[in-house]
Design a protein around this motif. Structure first.
Motif, PDB file in Angstrom:
ATOM      1  N   TRP A 137       0.839  -1.187   0.000  1.00  0.00           N
ATOM      2  CA  TRP A 137       0.000   0.000   0.000  1.00  0.00           C
ATOM      3  C   TRP A 137       0.882   1.248   0.000  1.00  0.00           C
ATOM      4  N   GLN A 138       0.339   2.292  -0.526  1.00  0.00           N
ATOM      5  CA  GLN A 138       1.052   3.569  -0.562  1.00  0.00           C
ATOM      6  C   GLN A 138       0.341   4.587   0.338  1.00  0.00           C
ATOM      7  N   SER A 139       1.107   5.302   1.134  1.00  0.00           N
ATOM      8  CA  SER A 139       0.614   6.469   1.893  1.00  0.00           C
ATOM      9  C   SER A 139      -0.590   6.116   2.763  1.00  0.00           C
ATOM     10  N   HIS A 140      -0.438   5.122   3.612  1.00  0.00           N
ATOM     11  CA  HIS A 140      -1.529   4.767   4.518  1.00  0.00           C
ATOM     12  C   HIS A 140      -1.961   5.976   5.350  1.00  0.00           C
ATOM     13  N   ARG A 141      -1.005   6.673   5.897  1.00  0.00           N
ATOM     14  CA  ARG A 141      -1.325   7.760   6.818  1.00  0.00           C
ATOM     15  C   ARG A 141      -2.049   8.888   6.095  1.00  0.00           C
ATOM     16  N   ARG A 142      -1.612   9.231   4.906  1.00  0.00           N
ATOM     17  CA  ARG A 142      -2.251  10.314   4.164  1.00  0.00           C
ATOM     18  C   ARG A 142      -3.675   9.930   3.759  1.00  0.00           C
ATOM     19  N   VAL A 143      -3.859   8.682   3.333  1.00  0.00           N
ATOM     20  CA  VAL A 143      -5.188   8.236   2.922  1.00  0.00           C
ATOM     21  C   VAL A 143      -6.144   8.228   4.113  1.00  0.00           C
ATOM     22  N   ILE A 144      -5.678   7.737   5.260  1.00  0.00           N
ATOM     23  CA  ILE A 144      -6.544   7.704   6.444  1.00  0.00           C
ATOM     24  C   ILE A 144      -6.879   9.117   6.896  1.00  0.00           C
ATOM     25  N   ASN A 145      -5.937  10.027   6.776  1.00  0.00           N
ATOM     26  CA  ASN A 145      -6.248  11.426   7.100  1.00  0.00           C
ATOM     27  C   ASN A 145      -7.333  11.961   6.172  1.00  0.00           C
ATOM     28  N   GLY A 146      -7.312  11.546   4.901  1.00  0.00           N
ATOM     29  CA  GLY A 146      -8.362  11.951   3.980  1.00  0.00           C
ATOM     30  C   GLY A 146      -9.708  11.367   4.352  1.00  0.00           C
ATOM     31  N   ILE A 147      -9.724  10.111   4.793  1.00  0.00           N
ATOM     32  CA  ILE A 147     -10.963   9.482   5.234  1.00  0.00           C
ATOM     33  C   ILE A 147     -11.510  10.201   6.465  1.00  0.00           C
ATOM     34  N   ARG A 148     -10.624  10.534   7.395  1.00  0.00           N
ATOM     35  CA  ARG A 148     -11.049  11.243   8.599  1.00  0.00           C
ATOM     36  C   ARG A 148     -11.579  12.637   8.267  1.00  0.00           C
ATOM     37  N   PHE A 149     -10.954  13.306   7.293  1.00  0.00           N
ATOM     38  CA  PHE A 149     -11.404  14.653   6.903  1.00  0.00           C
ATOM     39  C   PHE A 149     -12.807  14.588   6.321  1.00  0.00           C
ATOM     40  N   ARG A 150     -13.037  13.634   5.437  1.00  0.00           N
ATOM     41  CA  ARG A 150     -14.367  13.508   4.846  1.00  0.00           C
ATOM     42  C   ARG A 150     -15.394  13.113   5.896  1.00  0.00           C
ATOM     43  N   GLN A 151     -15.002  12.277   6.837  1.00  0.00           N
ATOM     44  CA  GLN A 151     -15.919  11.856   7.884  1.00  0.00           C
ATOM     45  C   GLN A 151     -16.286  13.009   8.804  1.00  0.00           C
ATOM     46  N   ARG A 152     -15.325  13.853   9.088  1.00  0.00           N
ATOM     47  CA  ARG A 152     -15.572  14.967  10.003  1.00  0.00           C
ATOM     48  C   ARG A 152     -16.411  16.054   9.344  1.00  0.00           C
ATOM     49  N   THR A 153     -16.197  16.308   8.052  1.00  0.00           N
ATOM     50  CA  THR A 153     -16.871  17.409   7.366  1.00  0.00           C
ATOM     51  C   THR A 153     -18.112  16.975   6.594  1.00  0.00           C
ATOM     52  N   GLY A 154     -18.151  15.706   6.147  1.00  0.00           N
ATOM     53  CA  GLY A 154     -19.291  15.233   5.378  1.00  0.00           C
ATOM     54  C   GLY A 154     -19.320  15.697   3.940  1.00  0.00           C
ATOM     55  N   ILE A 155     -18.201  16.144   3.387  1.00  0.00           N
ATOM     56  CA  ILE A 155     -18.171  16.621   2.007  1.00  0.00           C
ATOM     57  C   ILE A 155     -18.180  15.441   1.043  1.00  0.00           C
ATOM     58  N   PRO A 156     -18.556  15.647  -0.219  1.00  0.00           N
ATOM     59  CA  PRO A 156     -18.447  14.569  -1.213  1.00  0.00           C
ATOM     60  C   PRO A 156     -16.990  14.153  -1.409  1.00  0.00           C
ATOM     61  N   TRP A 157     -16.796  12.886  -1.788  1.00  0.00           N
ATOM     62  CA  TRP A 157     -15.438  12.389  -1.976  1.00  0.00           C
ATOM     63  C   TRP A 157     -14.685  13.189  -3.035  1.00  0.00           C
ATOM     64  N   ARG A 158     -15.370  13.629  -4.054  1.00  0.00           N
ATOM     65  CA  ARG A 158     -14.709  14.358  -5.144  1.00  0.00           C
ATOM     66  C   ARG A 158     -14.167  15.720  -4.697  1.00  0.00           C
ATOM     67  N   ASP A 159     -14.670  16.229  -3.563  1.00  0.00           N
ATOM     68  CA  ASP A 159     -14.254  17.546  -3.089  1.00  0.00           C
ATOM     69  C   ASP A 159     -13.132  17.485  -2.058  1.00  0.00           C
ATOM     70  N   LEU A 160     -12.502  16.318  -1.900  1.00  0.00           N
ATOM     71  CA  LEU A 160     -11.402  16.210  -0.953  1.00  0.00           C
ATOM     72  C   LEU A 160     -10.247  17.114  -1.375  1.00  0.00           C
ATOM     73  N   PRO A 161      -9.603  17.801  -0.440  1.00  0.00           N
ATOM     74  CA  PRO A 161      -8.421  18.615  -0.786  1.00  0.00           C
ATOM     75  C   PRO A 161      -7.323  17.760  -1.410  1.00  0.00           C
ATOM     76  N   THR A 162      -6.554  18.380  -2.262  1.00  0.00           N
ATOM     77  CA  THR A 162      -5.524  17.647  -3.002  1.00  0.00           C
ATOM     78  C   THR A 162      -4.386  17.172  -2.108  1.00  0.00           C
ATOM     79  N   ARG A 163      -4.259  17.688  -0.904  1.00  0.00           N
ATOM     80  CA  ARG A 163      -3.155  17.263  -0.041  1.00  0.00           C
ATOM     81  C   ARG A 163      -3.334  15.815   0.433  1.00  0.00           C
ATOM     82  N   PHE A 164      -4.524  15.253   0.232  1.00  0.00           N
ATOM     83  CA  PHE A 164      -4.744  13.856   0.579  1.00  0.00           C
ATOM     84  C   PHE A 164      -4.535  12.931  -0.608  1.00  0.00           C
TER      85      PHE A 164
END
Length: 293
Positions: A28-55
């Motif tokens: 797997w690549q970038s486990h920590r970055r991907v999980i941070n992206g999952i947590r960000f979407r979970q906390r904010t409730g935004i659509p997956w397509r609107d995730l910031p590019t840093r994830f």
């Protein structure tokens, strides 16, 4: 590290329980970055397509969450974190409670309805949703219900999702059967708690019989109709259910646990179309509660 990202301490506790490889020796690549992206979407409730590019790519984050929800990775991580807490004596087995909460389902979570066949000469029946997707329809619209068993330190031990209109009493035994905390010394996981609390909706002869069979003490008040029915039967109705009001006051702990879980917007409102993906979303929220001090 952005706001809400995994700290070094939490990552050190979480990393050993994550998959190391993926098919044919790949990694797997970038486990920590991907999980941070999952947590960000979970906390904010935004659509997956609107995730910031840093994830990274949104599809990578979404696919990994969907994949780990399907193969049970999130559930295994939750049990591993629970086992660590139990080994350190940070699980309150003395008093646990069961409860449920209804979460509104967004219209995008409904998916394609299953249309009932038309009857000749009559009006067509209303559209019905698939029963295995945990979607219920009521006056308020589509909803999903989360059933959970929580321990005294405001963390969930077991989770179950059903359609929003399903009752609480029939789901008590399935929720308790999901409590499986592995032991650090090996052997069978711990599945039995010392004392169970619940409000009167969980009062039924079937539930009380199950708890007595497993030798679990319980504090569940008797409903008024059950009390009147027992009295009408006389001596055949059995003894009244005992109620320890000192322990019953602690039922607020599971309500506060539900409040913590619904602080995540992707949990309070269901945006996931598939039931197993939403169950993974709720499980990730439970993992975050267990990672907190």
């Amino acid at each position: 590290m952005g706001r809400g990202d995994l700290s070094d301490e939490k990552w050190a506790r979480l990393e050993p329980h994550l998959p190391k490889s993926v098919g044919r020796g790949g990694r797997w690549q970038s486990h920590r970055r991907v999980i941070n992206g999952i947590r960000f979407r979970q906390r904010t409730g935004i659509p997956w397509r609107d995730l910031p590019t840093r994830f990274g790519k949104w599809r990578t984050v979404h696919d990994r969450h969907r994949r780990w929800s399907a193969d049970g990775t999130w559930e295994r991580v939750l049990r591993a974190v629970q086992a660590e807490a139990d080994a350190e004596g940070r699980v309150d087995w003395s008093m646990m409670s069961v409860d449920s909460t209804v979460c509104r389902a967004h219209q995008h979570a409904a998916g394609a309805p299953k249309q009932a066949p038309r009857t000749p000469g009559r009006h067509s029946r209303p559209a019905q949703h698939r029963p295995d997707e945990a979607l219920g329809r009521s006056r308020g619209g589509l909803s999903t219900k989360i059933h959970l068993a929580g321990e005294g330190r405001l963390r969930p031990l077991a989770l179950l999702i059903t359609p929003g209109q399903w009752g609480d009493a029939p789901q008590m035994i399935p929720v308790l059967d999901r409590i499986r905390v592995p032991r650090s010394s090996g052997g069978r996981p711990r599945t039995r708690l010392d004392h169970l609390g619940g409000y009167k909706a969980y009062s039924s002869r079937r539930n009380r019989r199950h708890l007595r069979r497993r030798q679990i003490k319980h504090t569940i008040p008797e409903r008024h109709d059950q009390r009147a029915h027992r009295r009408n039967r006389g001596s055949k109705g059995g003894r009244p259910a005992a109620l320890d009001r000192t322990r019953y006051v602690r039922r607020n702990e599971v309500e506060r646990t539900i409040n913590r879980i619904k602080n995540f917007r992707a949990v309070a409102t269901r945006y996931d179309k598939r039931a197993y993906v939403y169950y993974g979303t709720v499980t990730v929220a439970a993992i975050q509660l267990w990672l907190r001090k």
